[in-house]
Each structure stands twice: as C-alpha cells, then as structure tokens.
Design a protein around this motif. Structure first.
Motif, PDB file in Angstrom:
ATOM      1  N   ASN A   1       1.817   5.275  -0.341  1.00 26.57           N
ATOM      2  CA  ASN A   1       1.213   6.561   0.051  1.00 26.57           C
ATOM      3  C   ASN A   1       1.673   7.707  -0.831  1.00 26.57           C
ATOM      4  OD1 ASN A   1      -0.078   5.298   2.226  1.00 26.57           O
ATOM      5  ND2 ASN A   1       1.635   5.714   3.626  1.00 26.57           N
TER       6      ASN A   1
ATOM      7  N   LYS B   1      -7.594  -4.932   1.770  1.00 27.29           N
ATOM      8  CA  LYS B   1      -6.905  -3.709   2.197  1.00 27.29           C
ATOM      9  C   LYS B   1      -7.579  -2.476   1.592  1.00 27.29           C
ATOM     10  CE  LYS B   1      -2.279  -5.658   2.979  1.00 27.29           C
ATOM     11  NZ  LYS B   1      -2.099  -5.186   4.372  1.00 27.29           N
ATOM     12  N   ASN B   2      -8.002  -2.591   0.330  1.00 31.19           N
ATOM     13  CA  ASN B   2      -8.639  -1.460  -0.342  1.00 31.19           C
ATOM     14  C   ASN B   2      -9.967  -1.111   0.321  1.00 31.19           C
ATOM     15  OD1 ASN B   2      -8.448   0.542  -2.251  1.00 31.19           O
ATOM     16  ND2 ASN B   2      -9.031  -0.748  -3.983  1.00 31.19           N
TER      17      ASN B   2
ATOM     18  N   VAL C   1       0.873  -1.176   0.000  1.00 27.85           N
ATOM     19  CA  VAL C   1       0.000   0.000   0.000  1.00 27.85           C
ATOM     20  C   VAL C   1       0.909   1.224   0.000  1.00 27.85           C
ATOM     21  CG1 VAL C   1      -1.822   1.264   1.181  1.00 27.85           C
ATOM     22  CG2 VAL C   1      -1.789  -1.240   1.265  1.00 27.85           C
TER      23      VAL C   1
ATOM     24  N   ILE D   1      -2.231   0.492  -4.605  1.00 27.71           N
ATOM     25  CA  ILE D   1      -1.890  -0.826  -4.064  1.00 27.71           C
ATOM     26  C   ILE D   1      -1.218  -1.626  -5.176  1.00 27.71           C
ATOM     27  CG2 ILE D   1      -2.783  -3.004  -3.161  1.00 27.71           C
ATOM     28  CD1 ILE D   1      -5.040  -1.458  -1.848  1.00 27.71           C
TER      29      ILE D   1
ATOM     30  N   LEU E   1      -9.757   1.142   3.351  1.00 26.93           N
ATOM     31  CA  LEU E   1      -9.335   2.532   3.185  1.00 26.93           C
ATOM     32  C   LEU E   1     -10.536   3.469   3.151  1.00 26.93           C
ATOM     33  CD1 LEU E   1      -6.611   2.074   0.401  1.00 26.93           C
ATOM     34  CD2 LEU E   1      -6.269   2.179   2.886  1.00 26.93           C
TER      35      LEU E   1
ATOM     36  N   LYS F   1      -1.201   9.766   2.464  1.00 28.19           N
ATOM     37  CA  LYS F   1      -2.462   9.073   2.238  1.00 28.19           C
ATOM     38  C   LYS F   1      -2.272   7.978   1.176  1.00 28.19           C
ATOM     39  CE  LYS F   1      -5.034  11.803   4.860  1.00 28.19           C
ATOM     40  NZ  LYS F   1      -5.774  11.303   6.054  1.00 28.19           N
ATOM     41  N   PRO F   2      -2.926   6.811   1.335  1.00 30.16           N
ATOM     42  CA  PRO F   2      -2.795   5.749   0.329  1.00 30.16           C
ATOM     43  C   PRO F   2      -3.220   6.225  -1.061  1.00 30.16           C
ATOM     44  CG  PRO F   2      -3.799   4.894   2.330  1.00 30.16           C
ATOM     45  CD  PRO F   2      -3.749   6.385   2.489  1.00 30.16           C
TER      46      PRO F   2
END
Length: 415
Positions: A121, A176-177, A119, A130, A180, A126-127
C-alpha cells in the motif's frame, strides 16, 4: 512508484581469507543514502543476503542495522527473498517482527502460495504495487524424485516445476489485481540461473541443479510482470534481450575476475496500468562506488614489478592477485613480491606461479591451495589418484553433483 533492485550482497564473504566487513558496511551506507536521496518507495533484495547459511554476528549486525535505517526513512517497503546461499529458517525467524517495519521476508515456499504475493500500500493505505516474491526454488520444493530417473528426466521436471510455480503465482497476482478498484503494476522476483546468463571465472556463482543445470529462459516469466528483479548472477545483465527482466548483479566484486566490472543497482519507475505498457518501464542503472580496489596482475616478472611500482606511487591500498607466466622459472617469487610491496599499502592476497606448476606437472606445488581448485577439480583429482576408468567418471561426477546440491540446500538453521 520508485523501486530499487539489488541482490547478492553475500554479507560475510571473505577473499582468500581477507575479511571484507568494511566494504559491506560502506555499500549498505551508500545504499541507504541512495534510498533517501532518490526517495525510493520500495526496495527489492533478490537473494543471497548472506554468504553462508550460518552468518557471523558481524554480518547479521550489518543486515539488521541497515533494515532499521531504511525502515526509519520514507521508503515504504522492503521485500527480501532468500537465495541459494541463505538459510530460509534463519531469514524467516524475525519475519513477524520485521513485517511491523514493512520489511517483508520470504525465505522459502509456503503451503499457502498467496504468502508469496504481496499487495503493498501507499502512504494513504491504497494498493500501489503487487510483488510476486519467489525465493530460490530448491530441488525438493519443485520436483518429486522417482527411482530410475535419467538426468534428462530430472532436468525436465525441474524446468517444468519452476515454470508451473511462476505461472501459478502470476495467476494469484492477476486475481488480486482484478479485485482492486484500480489495477497496479506487478513485479516478479526470483533467484535462479537463466539460459545464456553471463558469469565470470572465480565469482563463486554455484550451479543450482544437476544435468544441464536447469537454466531457464525468459519465457517462464508471465507477461503480466511489469518488471522482474532477479538475483544469483553477479554480472548486471538483461535476460533474453528483455529490458524489464534483469539481474542487477552483486554490489561489490566477489573475486579478482570481477575487479574491472562496474557494479550497479537498478532503479525502476512504475506507474498505474491505465496509461503505459510494461515494455516502456523506465530503468536506470546506478553505479556503485568502488570501496576496495582489486587488481589481477598477470605477466612476466618485469611487467608485474612495473605495475606494482606504479600502484605504489599513488599510495594505493589495492588488494592484488598475481599470476606469473613468464618464461623464467622463479622459485622465490613470493619473497620478491614481498620486497616490492614493503612499506606500501598494497596487499597481495594470492600468488599463482604458473611456471612452477608446469614444471612439476601432475604434482600439487607448494603454493597451490584449495582456493586454486573448485569442488569438481578436487573430485576429478580423487578419481585420477584412485585410477577410476574414464568411462565411469561422467556418472560418478553426476552423482557427486547431486550430493553437493543436497548439501548446499540443507538448511542447517532449521532445527
């Protein structure tokens, strides 16, 4: 989010004994300039960084110097995966140090699959992206060998192992997405041979597995991948007709068969998922300059001599491969060629005298070297010399290929 996709540098590779460090250095300098000019945010390097698992000091110097230059630029991230030519342990050795420079290296599969899901940034922390950074999947990583298996059984297990791994990696990335605040694009990476992939004779691309060689198709890549950056094949190409699944190809011609091929890297523009579909990803191929001209000249003596003289009039520094196939048998071909290129910048790296080969059929002629043969050719000749019956050869060849695969995948830097 501006991404640049490159692969198959093969740093340290020679061409018929000729060292090519100046070409590699020129390419890496050009690549760094493109990253700076186009304000690239993330660089993806899809395997085969080095040509051997034990790269020379000069090859290593070029690699680390390039990474330092990119780290000092505005490019926020570099993601490097290992290819089948790379030593996983060698690439991983400085992994912790390089991560401080936002260079993420994935040399091999880990017990923790999440290590392959990065991930990344943006400048504000901020992400923004991915990356599913899947390295070259070695046979032993994805298949458990069993006694009595047929070639078809092995092949099916390999394909299923590759598919399962990408499916599992995508599931981790999707999770993971979803966690967010704002979803971000997902990019997949890989180093493998896809079905229908285009290769060129003499490019040095190895088959990766035994059997039908486990060429995978585009369906193994999950729909959640907005772009798939692949390495291994040296010809720039799409996979299965999909715009967003691509090989960028090698950046310099790896052999004379690639001499007329335009090399490139791929630039990709990705946005957040809110307002676009992955099928509409803007992708641009950026042509790589030719740093060392190569040319294959094939024909009779008159046409070969004419072409060399044309090149000499332009003060050419071309490296040449000669394939003579005229009707006349010329025993002093090399001497004639040396006379023609005298006082020029042209170098002849290889001469193949087809007529001499035809005349001395079945006998290795003086000009022929191991460079003229691939590993299977050598094995075939050994079988013939020892009088092995034709019906026994297919099984012996498969066993030989398995042995080669095992040798290629051995990590000589592991201990």
């Amino acid at each position: 989010m501006r991404i640049l996709h490159t692969s198959d540098w093969h740093l340290g590779r020679t061409l018929y004994g000729k060292k090519r460090y100046q070409e590699f250095e020129a390419f890496l300098n050009w690549l760094a300039e493109i990253i700076e000019r186009d304000e690239i945010d993330t660089l993806l390097v899809a395997g085969d960084i080095f040509d051997t698992s034990a790269p020379s000091n000069r090859a290593q110097e070029l690699y680390y110097r390039f990474l330092c230059r990119v780290a000092a630029s505005d490019c926020r991230h570099v993601v490097v995966i290992a290819g089948n030519h790379d030593s996983p342990s060698f690439l991983n050795a400085p992994k912790a140090l390089l991560k401080v420079l936002d260079v993420h290296v994935i040399g091999n599969l880990s017990e923790n699959m999440e290590e392959e899901v990065l991930v990344l940034n943006n400048a504000q922390g901020k992400p923004e992206l991915i990356v599913c950074a899947v390295p070259y999947l070695r046979d032993r990583d994805i298949r458990i060998a069993e006694a009595g298996e047929s070639i078809e059984d092995k092949e099916q297990k390999l394909l299923e192992g590759i598919r399962s791994h990408y499916s599992a990696i995508a599931a981790v990335a999707d999770q993971k997405n979803n966690e967010l605040e704002v979803k971000v694009p997902i990019v997949g990476m890989g180093h493998l041979f896809t079905a229908g992939g285009q290769t060129i004779d003499g490019d040095g691309v190895r088959e990766l597995y035994v059997g039908s060689l486990a060429h995978v198709n585009a369906t193994i890549f999950p729909d959640s991948f907005d772009y798939v950056a692949l390495g291994h094949l040296h010809v720039p190409q799409k996979v299965g007709g999909f715009e967003h699944i691509r090989y960028c190809g090698s950046p310099i011609p790896m052999g004379f068969g690639e001499a007329k091929q335009q090399k490139c890297v791929c630039r990709i523009q990705l946005e957040h998922h809110a307002d676009y579909q992955s099928t509409n990803v803007p992708i641009q191929q950026i042509d790589v300059p030719l740093f060392q001209p190569l040319e294959r000249i094939k024909g009779d003596w008159e046409s070969i001599e004419k072409r060399i003289l044309e090149l000499s009039l332009t003060n050419s520094q071309t490296w040449i491969e000669i394939i003579y196939d005229g009707d006349e048998i010329i025993g002093d071909l090399r001497d004639r060629l040396d006379t023609v290129i005298a006082s020029t910048g042209i170098e002849i790296l290889r001469v193949k005298n087809a007529r001499i080969i035809d005349r001395i059929l079945g006998k290795t002629q003086e000009d022929e070297t191991l460079d003229d043969l691939n590993v299977n050719d050598v094995f075939d000749r050994c079988l013939a010399v020892h009088g092995v019956p034709d019906e026994q050869r297919p099984e012996l060849l498969r066993a030989y290929q398995e042995t080669l695969t095992s040798l290629y995948e051995q990590d000589v830097r592991a201990d």
